[in-house]
Design a protein around this motif. Structure first.
Motif, PDB file in Angstrom:
ATOM      1  N   ALA A 152       0.790  -1.160   0.024  1.00 24.36           N
ATOM      2  CA  ALA A 152      -0.059  -0.248  -0.143  1.00 24.36           C
ATOM      3  C   ALA A 152       0.946   1.103   0.062  1.00 24.36           C
ATOM      4  N   ALA A 153       1.965   1.146   0.769  1.00 21.95           N
ATOM      5  CA  ALA A 153       2.770   2.372   0.721  1.00 21.95           C
ATOM      6  C   ALA A 153       3.461   2.711  -0.418  1.00 21.95           C
ATOM      7  N   ASP A 154       3.747   1.738  -1.080  1.00 19.46           N
ATOM      8  CA  ASP A 154       4.433   1.977  -2.346  1.00 19.46           C
ATOM      9  C   ASP A 154       3.393   2.136  -3.558  1.00 19.46           C
ATOM     10  N   VAL A 155       2.125   1.852  -3.557  1.00 18.87           N
ATOM     11  CA  VAL A 155       1.054   2.338  -4.418  1.00 18.87           C
ATOM     12  C   VAL A 155       0.723   3.980  -4.056  1.00 18.87           C
ATOM     13  N   ALA A 156       0.770   4.355  -2.593  1.00 15.26           N
ATOM     14  CA  ALA A 156       0.618   5.590  -2.555  1.00 15.26           C
ATOM     15  C   ALA A 156       1.641   6.332  -3.001  1.00 15.26           C
ATOM     16  N   ARG A 157       2.990   5.880  -2.866  1.00 16.52           N
ATOM     17  CA  ARG A 157       3.930   6.914  -3.615  1.00 16.52           C
ATOM     18  C   ARG A 157       3.939   6.774  -4.854  1.00 16.52           C
ATOM     19  N   GLU A 158       3.622   5.784  -5.762  1.00 14.00           N
ATOM     20  CA  GLU A 158       3.173   6.097  -7.344  1.00 14.00           C
ATOM     21  C   GLU A 158       2.100   7.126  -7.346  1.00 14.00           C
ATOM     22  N   LEU A 159       1.124   7.009  -6.678  1.00 15.50           N
ATOM     23  CA  LEU A 159       0.006   7.961  -6.811  1.00 15.50           C
ATOM     24  C   LEU A 159       0.475   9.451  -6.459  1.00 15.50           C
ATOM     25  N   HIS A 160       1.115   9.557  -5.663  1.00 10.84           N
ATOM     26  CA  HIS A 160       1.673  10.940  -4.948  1.00 10.84           C
ATOM     27  C   HIS A 160       2.416  11.319  -6.138  1.00 10.84           C
ATOM     28  N   GLU A 161       3.079  10.627  -6.773  1.00  5.91           N
ATOM     29  CA  GLU A 161       4.053  11.261  -8.027  1.00  5.91           C
ATOM     30  C   GLU A 161       3.454  11.443  -9.150  1.00  5.91           C
ATOM     31  N   MET A 162       2.212  11.137  -9.469  1.00  4.73           N
ATOM     32  CA  MET A 162       1.519  11.421 -10.650  1.00  4.73           C
ATOM     33  C   MET A 162       0.865  12.678 -10.638  1.00  4.73           C
ATOM     34  N   THR A 163       0.549  13.061 -11.981  1.00  2.49           N
ATOM     35  CA  THR A 163      -0.376  14.437 -12.024  1.00  2.49           C
ATOM     36  C   THR A 163      -1.536  14.303 -11.517  1.00  2.49           C
ATOM     37  N   PRO A 164      -2.411  15.141 -11.109  1.00  2.00           N
ATOM     38  CA  PRO A 164      -3.783  14.836 -10.581  1.00  2.00           C
ATOM     39  C   PRO A 164      -4.368  14.273 -11.719  1.00  2.00           C
ATOM     40  N   LEU A 173      -5.044   4.849  -0.152  1.00  2.00           N
ATOM     41  CA  LEU A 173      -5.667   6.264   0.356  1.00  2.00           C
ATOM     42  C   LEU A 173      -5.184   6.556   1.751  1.00  2.00           C
ATOM     43  N   GLU A 174      -5.185   5.489   2.512  1.00  5.19           N
ATOM     44  CA  GLU A 174      -4.806   5.632   4.086  1.00  5.19           C
ATOM     45  C   GLU A 174      -3.170   6.035   4.444  1.00  5.19           C
ATOM     46  N   GLU A 175      -2.459   5.992   3.108  1.00  4.28           N
ATOM     47  CA  GLU A 175      -1.023   6.387   3.239  1.00  4.28           C
ATOM     48  C   GLU A 175      -0.752   7.754   2.537  1.00  4.28           C
ATOM     49  N   LEU A 176      -1.883   8.304   1.862  1.00  2.23           N
ATOM     50  CA  LEU A 176      -1.572   9.438   1.288  1.00  2.23           C
ATOM     51  C   LEU A 176      -1.678  10.860   2.335  1.00  2.23           C
ATOM     52  N   PRO A 177      -1.289  11.862   1.883  1.00  3.43           N
ATOM     53  CA  PRO A 177      -1.454  13.063   2.631  1.00  3.43           C
ATOM     54  C   PRO A 177      -3.020  13.316   2.515  1.00  3.43           C
ATOM     55  N   GLU A 178      -3.413  14.104   3.565  1.00  8.57           N
ATOM     56  CA  GLU A 178      -4.957  14.328   3.782  1.00  8.57           C
ATOM     57  C   GLU A 178      -5.473  15.253   2.294  1.00  8.57           C
ATOM     58  N   ASP A 179      -4.811  16.122   1.836  1.00  9.52           N
ATOM     59  CA  ASP A 179      -5.257  16.830   0.630  1.00  9.52           C
ATOM     60  C   ASP A 179      -5.493  16.067  -0.767  1.00  9.52           C
ATOM     61  N   GLU A 180      -4.455  15.020  -0.680  1.00  8.86           N
ATOM     62  CA  GLU A 180      -4.676  14.022  -1.720  1.00  8.86           C
ATOM     63  C   GLU A 180      -5.630  13.026  -1.471  1.00  8.86           C
ATOM     64  N   GLN A 181      -5.895  12.675  -0.324  1.00 10.82           N
ATOM     65  CA  GLN A 181      -6.914  11.727   0.040  1.00 10.82           C
ATOM     66  C   GLN A 181      -8.401  12.430  -0.362  1.00 10.82           C
ATOM     67  N   VAL A 182      -8.388  13.845  -0.156  1.00 11.09           N
ATOM     68  CA  VAL A 182      -9.754  14.480  -0.390  1.00 11.09           C
ATOM     69  C   VAL A 182      -9.954  14.587  -1.932  1.00 11.09           C
ATOM     70  N   SER A 183      -8.756  14.882  -2.718  1.00 14.34           N
ATOM     71  CA  SER A 183      -8.918  15.127  -4.122  1.00 14.34           C
ATOM     72  C   SER A 183      -9.285  13.892  -4.513  1.00 14.34           C
ATOM     73  N   LEU A 184      -8.818  12.765  -4.382  1.00  8.67           N
ATOM     74  CA  LEU A 184      -9.018  11.694  -5.078  1.00  8.67           C
ATOM     75  C   LEU A 184     -10.404  10.910  -4.701  1.00  8.67           C
ATOM     76  N   ILE A 185     -10.899  10.952  -3.438  1.00  7.05           N
ATOM     77  CA  ILE A 185     -12.288  10.535  -3.296  1.00  7.05           C
ATOM     78  C   ILE A 185     -13.222  11.383  -3.874  1.00  7.05           C
ATOM     79  N   SER A 186     -12.872  12.644  -4.005  1.00  3.16           N
ATOM     80  CA  SER A 186     -13.878  13.702  -4.691  1.00  3.16           C
ATOM     81  C   SER A 186     -13.961  13.357  -6.053  1.00  3.16           C
TER      82      SER A 186
END
Length: 442
Positions: free
Chosen positions: A180-192, A211-224
């Protein structure tokens, strides 16, 4: 096949089997098997079963909730989500997509047609495609029979369109085997835009864990970025305390829409957590600890903590309570550490080995009090009780750390994971910044 530890099963032999719940009642019939392709030569992983209810309504059952498959029936456990099944672009249905598909054979020159596909368990609740039954192209069927059939390993065929490339499908196949942490890192480095595209195709459980491993602002952006039904599905797969934290970052209107779309039991747990102040034991706990009745045995307790969906922190402690056993329980009696369970005969009652020296945490205890509790008792899991001494949840040490570290700690970890240790002295011990929506005091 009697259970998930037995050998290979060909999908055509289980198609149409009745699907029963743990009490023996029929839920529906098995109609297909859903798989996720993986990178390289790895066989596709089985994500779950497509089950047809009455009136041709089809739902999805994850493999983690499939307890056994044999020649007569499929048995599942847990709560069934009756939301209509919708296949995503990255997913493959064995019967609908693979049966009668023309493929290249790698064991010798030529093409063949898939007649059947076998699935095989590789570990508890983890299955993959193993073998393929093939017939040569141009061989006519006689009297409904396939003619000469050859069974080969999955790695001996190549599906159409599986040439090397860097498209979304290959990326999803690579993410499937990452933590999960590695998936989060991959998502974090992508464009929105790219992040939203990949997230929309990811498996619900994989996306929830990331999602649980991402910063809160990116969590909100993704779920939205997800439609409401999909967002609700993902929230259901998250730990209730993490789901509550994320929902509390959303606008009140959006939060209520998602809670309405969630399964009632899952939504009830999240709403209960939202009723407590964030930096109290009630706001940090999970409402799903391991709870046992006084007449449970050591064998019963060990069976519970072996459940694969439990985190290691939750599995290290079982709590003994009077009925009811769902939180909030009846009166809390005490706790039993898993190491003590390993030292006792299987027939011993857990009520006889309860550790009464471990005092429970009050639901209104603050972050600093909870932190001192963990330091005092040297635990990774602590019981939380209300004013009537009923168990209402458990706090794990990672929940405490998540609230004690700075608000941007996840983003810093994803941006520079190799330098994290050099910044230990810069970490604040104060709680994270306040939520967009203030929680009420429980």
């Amino acid at each position: 096949m009697a259970s998930a530890n037995s050998s290979t099963i060909f999908v055509s032999r289980i198609r149409g089997l009745p699907v029963l719940d743990a009490s023996g009642d029929q839920v529906g019939r098995l109609r297909d098997v859903l798989v996720q392709r993986r990178a390289g030569m790895l066989a596709p992983r089985v994500k779950g079963l497509v089950v047809e209810l009455f009136a041709r309504h089809r739902i999805f059952i994850p493999m983690v909730r499939t307890s056994s498959i044999d020649a007569l029936q499929v048995v599942i456990t847990g709560v069934v989500n009756t939301r209509r099944f919708e296949r995503r672009d990255s997913e493959t249905l064995v019967i609908d997509d693979l049966f009668d598909l023309t493929v290249d054979r790698l064991d010798h020159v030529g093409k063949a047609v898939i007649f059947d596909v076998a699935i095989q368990p590789v570990r508890s609740h983890d299955w993959e495609l193993s073998q393929v039954a093939l017939r040569d192209v141009g061989v006519a069927r006689r009297f409904g029979r396939p003619g000469n059939v050859t069974i080969v390993d999955w790695r001996d065929i190549r599906l159409p369109g599986t040439a090397s490339g860097q498209g979304t499908e290959q990326l999803l196949a690579q993410l499937e085997d990452m933590k999960a942490a590695d998936v989060a890192r991959e998502l974090h480095e992508m464009t929105p835009e790219r992040r939203n595209e990949v997230a929309s195709a990811l498996d619900d459980t994989k996306l929830a864990d990331a999602l649980e491993e991402l910063p809160e602002d990116e969590q909100v952006s993704l779920i939205s970025s997800l439609d409401a039904d999909r967002a609700a599905d993902v929230l259901e797969e998250m730990d209730p305390d993490d789901a509550a934290d994320l929902i509390n970052e959303l606008t009140p209107d959006m939060a209520e829409v998602l809670l309405q779309r969630m399964e009632p039991d899952e939504a009830r747990d999240v709403r209960r957590l939202l009723s407590y102040s964030e930096f109290t034991a009630g706001g940090m706990m999970t409402p799903e600890p391991v709870v046992l009745p006084p007449d449970a045995t050591v064998a019963d307790a060990l069976a519970r903590i072996r459940e694969p969906n439990l985190t290691p922190a939750l599995a290290c402690m079982a709590f003994v309570c009077r009925s009811p056993l769902e939180t909030p329980t009846g009166r809390y009696i005490g706790a039993v550490h898993f190491q003590r369970l390993l030292r006792e005969p299987p027939s011993t009652l857990v009520s006889a080995i309860v550790d009464t020296d471990i005092e429970p945490v009050s639901v209104n205890a603050g972050l600093h009090a909870v932190s001192r509790y963990f330091a005092t008792y040297n635990l990774v899991n602590a019981p939380v009780v209300d004013g009537d001494h009923r168990l209402i949840g458990a706090i794990t040490v990672d929940d405490v750390l998540d609230h004690a570290l700075p608000a941007d700690w996840r983003g810093n970890q994803l941006d520079a994971p190799s330098q994290e240790a050099t910044h230990d002295d810069q970490r604040a011990t104060a709680p994270r910044a306040g939520r967009a929506v203030t929680r009420g005091q429980g």
